[in-house]
Scaffold this motif. Structure first.
Motif, mmCIF file in Angstrom:
data_model
loop_
_atom_site.group_PDB
_atom_site.id
_atom_site.type_symbol
_atom_site.label_atom_id
_atom_site.label_comp_id
_atom_site.label_asym_id
_atom_site.label_seq_id
_atom_site.Cartn_x
_atom_site.Cartn_y
_atom_site.Cartn_z
ATOM 1 N N UNK A 1 44.585 81.003 15.959
ATOM 2 C CA UNK A 1 44.447 81.080 14.498
ATOM 3 C C UNK A 1 43.207 80.143 14.387
ATOM 4 N N UNK A 2 43.266 78.744 15.030
ATOM 5 C CA UNK A 2 42.426 77.764 14.666
ATOM 6 C C UNK A 2 41.025 78.143 15.109
ATOM 7 N N UNK A 3 40.983 78.772 16.403
ATOM 8 C CA UNK A 3 39.675 79.184 16.709
ATOM 9 C C UNK A 3 39.202 80.252 16.041
ATOM 10 N N UNK A 4 40.026 81.454 15.366
ATOM 11 C CA UNK A 4 39.381 82.308 14.290
ATOM 12 C C UNK A 4 39.101 81.710 13.125
ATOM 13 N N UNK A 5 39.969 80.737 12.713
ATOM 14 C CA UNK A 5 39.276 80.011 11.549
ATOM 15 C C UNK A 5 38.005 79.468 11.608
ATOM 16 N N UNK A 6 37.842 78.512 12.724
ATOM 17 C CA UNK A 6 36.549 78.030 12.851
ATOM 18 C C UNK A 6 35.507 78.822 12.883
ATOM 19 N N UNK A 7 35.468 79.788 13.427
ATOM 20 C CA UNK A 7 34.430 81.039 13.640
ATOM 21 C C UNK A 7 34.236 81.519 12.399
ATOM 22 N N UNK A 8 35.232 81.838 11.525
ATOM 23 C CA UNK A 8 35.019 82.389 9.955
ATOM 24 C C UNK A 8 34.217 81.203 9.164
ATOM 25 N N UNK A 9 34.793 80.000 9.379
ATOM 26 C CA UNK A 9 34.094 78.836 8.732
ATOM 27 C C UNK A 9 32.367 78.820 8.902
ATOM 28 N N UNK A 10 32.320 78.902 10.115
ATOM 29 C CA UNK A 10 30.755 78.920 10.558
ATOM 30 C C UNK A 10 30.052 80.020 9.936
ATOM 31 N N UNK A 11 30.835 81.221 9.970
ATOM 32 C CA UNK A 11 30.157 82.458 9.608
ATOM 33 C C UNK A 11 29.912 82.605 7.944
#
Length: 376
Positions: free
Chosen positions: A139-149
């Motif tokens: 979840x944390x990795x997914x959230x990081x990618x979403x924030x960068x996007x």
């Protein structure tokens, strides 16, 4: 003991006694077993703090409720000629001529970059949310990618610093991004992965996180009390605190100073230190503050979460404490391997009257009993 007890710096109290091996009868206000070899020997002198001689500008204060911790912090804030920022969790700090801000009446965007690369900031925010809600690693990795996007969608390119001044996205923008991803997802597993983040982002997409109405540079250029007592939930309170501390770090790095210029007072320090991201941030601030003219004062009712900060602080004050584990830790901290000194301290700490503290001189030679002045 022989020695000159005159001091220089900011005078904040009177010495009541010095812990010493002695055959004299204890004549201080604190009665301990007179069979011990260590006694509190009366010394008449002012107690003053000279920050130019401390290893850093950091202070830790421990003591039970009502023992005088906040009064001492207020006294220090009023006597030091520095800018003061108070994180006031319970709405208890009122100081003459210091502006109070009701934090429930301002907005603050945690996705602000604070001079960081968007990738770094995305990682920091994800780590904060992971620490707050116990997110899993995926979840944390997914959230990081979403924030960068989300940063990229606002025209903020991690590889182009000239874009980093663009207005940042909000948690609402990240929610909308997730909804778009769910519509184009090819598997149920992918949809569920995005959906698992939605409750947390919905919770954080409240109006208080929608924009920046708080001038963060003001927090280090003026003396301010931040009143958190009317923030409705601990989670929102935590995100605001960590975001403000992160902004302080970014402003701190912009200047170097040979002397103490800013004192940041964090009341109920375990509130921020009990989360991994907060602890890591505060560790960094305290480790680096001195060269930028920053001191941090951590206040707590117990030693939990503060042991390493106590060991590394320039000054440590133990007011009245009654919890046996805390008394044991503090007695060992001051007494070292000397059992007789330990026992004397162990008997003293739970009997300390309000406004009286045990501390150590700057060179570590003496253990003092100090009566602090009333604030003001």
């Amino acid at each position: 003991p022989k020695g000159n007890f005159s001091m220089q710096g900011i005078c904040v109290g009177k010495l009541l006694g010095v812990l010493s091996k002695s055959s004299f009868i204890d004549s201080s206000a604190i009665k301990v077993n007179t069979a011990r070899r260590y006694k509190w020997i009366n010394v008449k002198a002012d107690y003053c703090i000279d920050f130019s001689r401390t290893k850093n500008y950091n202070i830790v204060i421990i003591g039970t409720s009502g023992s005088g911790k906040s009064s001492f912090a207020k006294l220090l804030a009023s006597r030091l000629n520095v800018k003061v920022l108070v994180f006031d969790v319970h709405g208890e700090y009122y100081l003459n001529n210091i502006k109070r801000i009701d934090v429930s009446q301002v907005s603050l965007n945690p996705l602000s970059l604070f001079n960081r690369n968007p990738r770094e900031r995305a990682l920091e925010v994800s780590y904060m949310i992971k620490s707050l809600f116990n997110l899993g690693n995926i979840q944390t990795i997914e959230l990081t990618n979403l924030l960068i996007e989300a940063y990229m969608e606002k025209g903020i390119d991690p590889d182009d610093p000239s874009t980093w001044l663009n207005p940042p996205p909000t948690f609402r923008d990240v929610l909308l991004l997730i909804e778009r991803h769910k519509k184009t997802a090819l598997t149920t597993e992918e949809i569920n992965r995005y959906q698992s983040l939605v409750p947390y982002l919905q919770y954080l997409s409240s109006t208080i996180f929608s924009s920046n109405s708080l001038d963060l540079s003001m927090l280090i250029n003026e003396s301010i009390i931040l009143d958190f007592s009317r923030i409705p939930t601990n989670e929102v309170k935590y995100v605001i605190m960590e975001t403000i501390l992160k902004s302080i770090q970014s402003y701190m790095y912009l200047r170097k100073s040979p002397k103490l210029e800013n004192l940041v007072i964090i009341d109920e320090a375990p509130f921020i230190l009990s989360k991994d991201s907060g602890k890591q941030l505060v560790e960094r601030l305290l480790a680096e503050g001195r060269k930028f003219g920053f001191g941090f004062l951590l206040i707590s009712q117990n030693v939990e979460y503060l042991k390493e900060f106590i060991a590394n602080a320039g000054l440590f004050f133990a007011f009245n404490i009654v919890e046996p584990g805390d008394i044991d830790y503090v007695s060992k901290f001051f007494g070292g391997s000397d059992l007789e000194m330990y026992y004397t301290l162990y008997e003293t700490l739970p009997k300390l009257p309000r406004g009286v503290s045990v501390t150590r001189d700057l060179l570590g030679r003496f253990i003092y009993l100090v009566q602090f002045y009333e604030e003001g």
